[in-house]
Every structure is written in C-alpha cells, then in structure tokens.
Design a protein around this motif. Sequence first.
Motif, PDB file in Angstrom:
ATOM      1  N   ALA A 141      90.205 -13.389  82.863  1.00  0.00           N
ATOM      2  CA  ALA A 141      90.410 -13.364  84.312  1.00  0.00           C
ATOM      3  C   ALA A 141      91.485 -14.368  84.692  1.00  0.00           C
ATOM      4  O   ALA A 141      91.755 -15.320  83.957  1.00  0.00           O
ATOM      5  N   VAL A 142      92.094 -14.141  85.839  1.00  0.00           N
ATOM      6  CA  VAL A 142      92.952 -15.142  86.462  1.00  0.00           C
ATOM      7  C   VAL A 142      92.319 -15.531  87.788  1.00  0.00           C
ATOM      8  O   VAL A 142      91.730 -14.695  88.475  1.00  0.00           O
ATOM      9  N   ALA A 143      92.420 -16.814  88.115  1.00  0.00           N
ATOM     10  CA  ALA A 143      91.879 -17.319  89.381  1.00  0.00           C
ATOM     11  C   ALA A 143      93.002 -18.038  90.114  1.00  0.00           C
ATOM     12  O   ALA A 143      93.146 -19.258  90.023  1.00  0.00           O
ATOM     13  N   PRO A 144      93.837 -17.285  90.829  1.00  0.00           N
ATOM     14  CA  PRO A 144      94.987 -17.904  91.485  1.00  0.00           C
ATOM     15  C   PRO A 144      94.637 -18.552  92.820  1.00  0.00           C
ATOM     16  O   PRO A 144      93.707 -18.128  93.514  1.00  0.00           O
ATOM     17  N   TYR A 145      95.408 -19.581  93.136  1.00  0.00           N
ATOM     18  CA  TYR A 145      95.459 -20.075  94.506  1.00  0.00           C
ATOM     19  C   TYR A 145      96.047 -18.944  95.355  1.00  0.00           C
ATOM     20  O   TYR A 145      96.624 -17.991  94.833  1.00  0.00           O
ATOM     21  N   PHE A 146      95.931 -19.036  96.657  1.00  0.00           N
ATOM     22  CA  PHE A 146      96.345 -17.945  97.534  1.00  0.00           C
ATOM     23  C   PHE A 146      97.839 -17.656  97.394  1.00  0.00           C
ATOM     24  O   PHE A 146      98.684 -18.521  97.606  1.00  0.00           O
ATOM     25  N   ALA A 147      98.140 -16.409  97.028  1.00  0.00           N
ATOM     26  CA  ALA A 147      99.527 -15.983  96.837  1.00  0.00           C
ATOM     27  C   ALA A 147     100.014 -15.224  98.067  1.00  0.00           C
ATOM     28  O   ALA A 147      99.226 -14.721  98.876  1.00  0.00           O
ATOM     29  N   ASP A 148     101.314 -15.140  98.182  1.00  0.00           N
ATOM     30  CA  ASP A 148     101.940 -14.489  99.336  1.00  0.00           C
ATOM     31  C   ASP A 148     101.904 -12.973  99.148  1.00  0.00           C
ATOM     32  O   ASP A 148     102.874 -12.348  98.729  1.00  0.00           O
ATOM     33  N   THR A 149     100.754 -12.387  99.455  1.00  0.00           N
ATOM     34  CA  THR A 149     100.539 -10.949  99.315  1.00  0.00           C
ATOM     35  C   THR A 149      99.988 -10.399 100.631  1.00  0.00           C
ATOM     36  O   THR A 149      99.518 -11.161 101.486  1.00  0.00           O
ATOM     37  N   PRO A 150      99.998  -9.080 100.810  1.00  0.00           N
ATOM     38  CA  PRO A 150      99.439  -8.500 102.040  1.00  0.00           C
ATOM     39  C   PRO A 150      97.980  -8.869 102.275  1.00  0.00           C
ATOM     40  O   PRO A 150      97.551  -9.010 103.425  1.00  0.00           O
ATOM     41  N   LEU A 151      97.198  -9.026 101.203  1.00  0.00           N
ATOM     42  CA  LEU A 151      95.796  -9.402 101.363  1.00  0.00           C
ATOM     43  C   LEU A 151      95.672 -10.715 102.126  1.00  0.00           C
ATOM     44  O   LEU A 151      94.783 -10.885 102.968  1.00  0.00           O
ATOM     45  N   VAL A 152      96.585 -11.639 101.839  1.00  0.00           N
ATOM     46  CA  VAL A 152      96.576 -12.944 102.505  1.00  0.00           C
ATOM     47  C   VAL A 152      97.268 -12.863 103.861  1.00  0.00           C
ATOM     48  O   VAL A 152      96.754 -13.350 104.873  1.00  0.00           O
ATOM     49  N   ALA A 153      98.436 -12.229 103.883  1.00  0.00           N
ATOM     50  CA  ALA A 153      99.228 -12.179 105.115  1.00  0.00           C
ATOM     51  C   ALA A 153      98.480 -11.493 106.253  1.00  0.00           C
ATOM     52  O   ALA A 153      98.670 -11.834 107.426  1.00  0.00           O
ATOM     53  N   ASN A 154      97.619 -10.544 105.907  1.00  0.00           N
ATOM     54  CA  ASN A 154      96.904  -9.781 106.929  1.00  0.00           C
ATOM     55  C   ASN A 154      95.510 -10.326 107.230  1.00  0.00           C
ATOM     56  O   ASN A 154      94.749  -9.700 107.964  1.00  0.00           O
TER      57      ASN A 154
END
Length: 305
Positions: free
Chosen positions: A188-201
């Motif tokens: 698995a990967v556990a990223p910090y919040f990336a600049d994606t639509p899931l975050v932007a919206n």
Amino acid sequence: MTSLSSSTEAHLASLSGKVAIITGAASGLGKRLAEVLSEHNLKLLLIDIDPSIASLSANLPNSAHLTIDLCSPNAFDACLAHALQTFGGVDIIVNNAGIANTCSLFSQEDDRELSRIIDLNLKAPMDATRVAVRYFRQSGRQGVVLNTASVGGLMPISLMESYGTTKAGLIFFTASCKALAPQIRVNAVAPYFADTPLVANNRLVRSYPLVQQIGLMSPDKVVRTMIRALADKDLAGDTLMVAMGAKPEKLTFYDDLTMQVTTYITKGTINKYAASFNSYFSRALDSILGYLRTPLPVEDISKSD
C-alpha cells in the motif's frame, strides 16, 4: 511527469509488458499512474464509474476500459474476466478507487454516505484482492496488488472519521497479506494529501489546518512511490508513507504493535499458568509438609525399630 530517477526507470523497466488493472483510473492518482505505465509498455484495463474513462483509454496505447460500480455485487470478478478476455492474463492490481466524506459522520442524517465509503474504500479493495489471489493461485502466475491508502489512516482527522477509518483498515488489511509472498505481494501507499480532484473538490480536506499551512503534494511523487511498491520485490505486506520534502518511508509501527500485543498476550498466558502452577505446587507442598509434620502412631514407631 518530471524527469524520473534511475531507480524509478529501473522499476518501470521491470514492469514492462505486464498487464495491470487500475481502479479509479479516470482522474487523480489512478489516471496519472495509467499514463506513466502506458508510456512504459504496460497493458492496462482502466476501471471507473465515470464514463470519461472511455476517452482516457482511447488515448492510451494498449489499454481497454470498463465502466462499472465497484460496489455492485461481483464487480471485480467482471473486471478480471474482462482483462483476461482482452489481454489473456493479469499481473498487477491497483486498488485506487476511493471517496472521502463530504461532512462529519455525526452531521449526517442517515448511513448512506457511511455505507458508500466503507464499500468503496475498504470492502471493494478487499474483495478485489480476494479475487486476485484466487486467480494468481489457480494460474500459478506471480502477482502484485497495490492499495491506495492515506496518511488519514495513520492519524485521526476530525470531521473525516469515515474516510480515515477505512484507510486505516486498508493499511491493516495490507499488513495481514504479508504471508502471501513471495508469489503474491500486497502493498500500500499512504500519501499525504495530493493535488487531485478528490482533494480539490472536498472542503473538509481543503480546510484542514495542515493543508492550509503547507499546501498539497504533487501527484507525481505519489505515482513514483506507487511504481516502487509495484516493482520492489523486497516489499510485501508493506505500506510506504509519502510526503512533501521527504523520501518515502516504510511504515513499521505495525511490526512494533504486533510484537507488543504478542508479548502482552504471551505474558498474560504465562502469568495465568504460572499462577495455576504456583497454586498446585503450594497445595502439593503443604500436603507433603503436613505429612512430614504428622507424628507416627506409637505402634508404628515400635514396628519401625
């Protein structure tokens, strides 16, 4: 993508020619991963509920698509069947599809959003892994499964209770799959919040103090870490944390937690049986001492002479 490191290029070279199923591929991390893997000669089945997945697939060589709701019954069985029919085999599963809650669980009038988050973020990747493991075992192929988790599954984030809990469950599930290696590796990967639509919206993520303070991470850094998790054969049952300004780091606290819990249970068991043994030994000793302290009858003494 920005220039790749030599290690990432080597990882991509080792994946060349393989077949990958990527869920949640219409946008964000899934889309970016699909673009990079396509550039490096992988064959892709792109999965999403969003019909725009068709246009992405049309623009990527050696790719096919399937528009499907992964929360529907036997959804991943259909994905695997489509991949086998199209490409003849599968080597990689990327469980990337996911959603975040739009408001706190405790502000919701019913359980519809909660159920959807659990079904898509946790149940769907677990079921996809189940189907994949069955396929890899029956076919004898080596395979790798990659789950997209989040730092939200490693630290409590207020107002995102449902999202964080499902991601924590996904990390724990990944760790529990370690014994499937070496034939099947689940990471698995556990990223910090990336600049994606899931975050932007999502206003909850955007309003999170840490996000407001340091901003969002480039999706490309997460994708490079995903590629490593797919290719590095030393990783099995592992989760890689990803954040801005830091090298990806393998999560180890589950190993420490397992050791702590095992020690605790073992100590408790030893203490339990030690107490039982001590009780038995004490009774036996008292009996022996009592016998030795009891004077023999006079007639027995005379007989013994």
